[in-house]
Design an enzyme around this catalytic site. Structure first.
Site, PDB file in Angstrom:
ATOM      1  N   ASP A   1       0.873  -1.171   0.000  1.00 36.02           N
ATOM      2  CA  ASP A   1       0.000   0.000   0.000  1.00 36.02           C
ATOM      3  C   ASP A   1       0.905   1.213   0.000  1.00 36.02           C
ATOM      4  O   ASP A   1       1.578   1.501   1.004  1.00 36.02           O
ATOM      5  CB  ASP A   1      -0.897  -0.007   1.239  1.00 36.02           C
ATOM      6  CG  ASP A   1      -1.815   1.206   1.337  1.00 36.02           C
ATOM      7  OD1 ASP A   1      -1.655   2.148   0.527  1.00 36.02           O
ATOM      8  OD2 ASP A   1      -2.686   1.219   2.225  1.00 36.02           O
TER       9      ASP A   1
ATOM     10  N   TYR B   1      -5.444  16.627  -9.553  1.00 38.61           N
ATOM     11  CA  TYR B   1      -4.794  15.550 -10.305  1.00 38.61           C
ATOM     12  C   TYR B   1      -3.639  16.067 -11.171  1.00 38.61           C
ATOM     13  O   TYR B   1      -2.503  15.578 -11.075  1.00 38.61           O
ATOM     14  CB  TYR B   1      -5.802  14.807 -11.171  1.00 38.61           C
ATOM     15  CG  TYR B   1      -5.162  13.722 -12.011  1.00 38.61           C
ATOM     16  CD1 TYR B   1      -4.722  12.539 -11.428  1.00 38.61           C
ATOM     17  CD2 TYR B   1      -4.972  13.895 -13.382  1.00 38.61           C
ATOM     18  CE1 TYR B   1      -4.109  11.554 -12.186  1.00 38.61           C
ATOM     19  CE2 TYR B   1      -4.369  12.911 -14.145  1.00 38.61           C
ATOM     20  CZ  TYR B   1      -3.933  11.744 -13.539  1.00 38.61           C
ATOM     21  OH  TYR B   1      -3.313  10.780 -14.297  1.00 38.61           O
TER      22      TYR B   1
ATOM     23  N   LYS C   1       0.622  15.454 -10.828  1.00 36.30           N
ATOM     24  CA  LYS C   1       1.510  14.898 -11.853  1.00 36.30           C
ATOM     25  C   LYS C   1       2.610  15.889 -12.233  1.00 36.30           C
ATOM     26  O   LYS C   1       3.732  15.480 -12.565  1.00 36.30           O
ATOM     27  CB  LYS C   1       0.703  14.484 -13.075  1.00 36.30           C
ATOM     28  CG  LYS C   1      -0.243  13.308 -12.818  1.00 36.30           C
ATOM     29  CD  LYS C   1       0.495  12.052 -12.350  1.00 36.30           C
ATOM     30  CE  LYS C   1      -0.433  10.839 -12.291  1.00 36.30           C
ATOM     31  NZ  LYS C   1       0.279   9.606 -11.896  1.00 36.30           N
TER      32      LYS C   1
END
Length: 241
Positions: A61, A165, A169
């Site tokens: 995880d 998001y 990145k």
């Protein structure tokens, strides 16, 4: 000749699983990184049913220090070095993500997986990669992380702005540069964009097949000692930062 070893996080489905499929087909031994052991076992069985037997499950995880450390200990008992690390695990967060109404919790969750998770796994597993002849790290990014493309009104995805998001990145891309610099030229560390691929990640809305999305990831996972490092790639080649 001993097979090269690969760890792919988030590899029990989607692009991660297809990347595993392509690398096993190319002669690599792949560790399927997954949070849920049963899901990983199902993925391994699916690969074996296709005749792709060089796959094992590694429970990990990426959001947990304890899980990542345990995964490192587990893998270090199986192999004496790791040739390739593919940081594939990622989440989009709730979509759409308007800047002024996206919750701070969404920001935290997205960055926890997409940036902090990558940093956590990389930090943990680089020691196992030091003995590899040609160690490679691929950080799976997105063209939504490109500041240059996002600033170009003619870009096909110009209107796809995400509060959390895309920035996660962009941060991952910057982190990739830092890792490549710090590890030196022996390691090949690159950010690779699979493109808008139809998977569960986006409710299967992408225009690329999973095979097309995984192809550049597999390609840069297999580069030789003369390959690039500290770069940002898509299937068409170099992507602007």
């Amino acid at each position: 000749m001993e097979k090269q070893t690969v760890l792919i996080t988030g590899a029990n489905k989607g692009i991660g699983l297809e990347t595993a499929r392509q690398l096993i087909g190319a002669g690599y031994h792949v560790f399927i990184g997954t949070r849920d052991k049963s899901n990983g076992e199902k993925a391994v069985e699916a690969l074996k049913a296709e005749g792709l037997t060089d796959a094992e499950v590694l429970v990990i995880d990426v959001t947990s220090d304890e899980s990542v450390e345990q995964a490192y200990q587990d893998l270090a008992k199986r192999i004496d070095h790791l040739d390739v690390l593919i940081n594939n695990a990622g989440i989009p967060g709730s979509i759409p993500q308007p800047v002024l109404s996206t919750s701070i919790e969404t920001f935290r969750n997205v960055f926890e997986v997409n940036l902090f998770g990558v940093a956590r796994v990389t930090k943990a597993f680089v020691p196992l990669m030091q003995n590899a002849v040609n160690p490679r790290i691929v950080n799976v990014t997105s063209d939504l992380g490109s500041l240059t493309l996002h600033s170009d009104p003619t870009w096909r995805h110009y209107e796809v702005k995400t509060a959390a998001y895309g920035p996660s990145k962009s941060a991952l891309n910057n982190y990739t540069i830092a890792v490549a610099y710090e590890l030196g030229n022996k390691f090949k560390v690159n950010a690779v964009n699979p493109g808008y691929t139809a998977t569960d990640f986006n409710n299967n809305q992408g225009y690329k097949t999973v095979q097309e999305g995984a192809a550049p990831i597999a390609r840069y996972a297999m580069i030789d000692a003369d390959g690039p490092t500290g770069k940002y790639f898509s299937d068409y080649g170099v992507t602007p930062w």
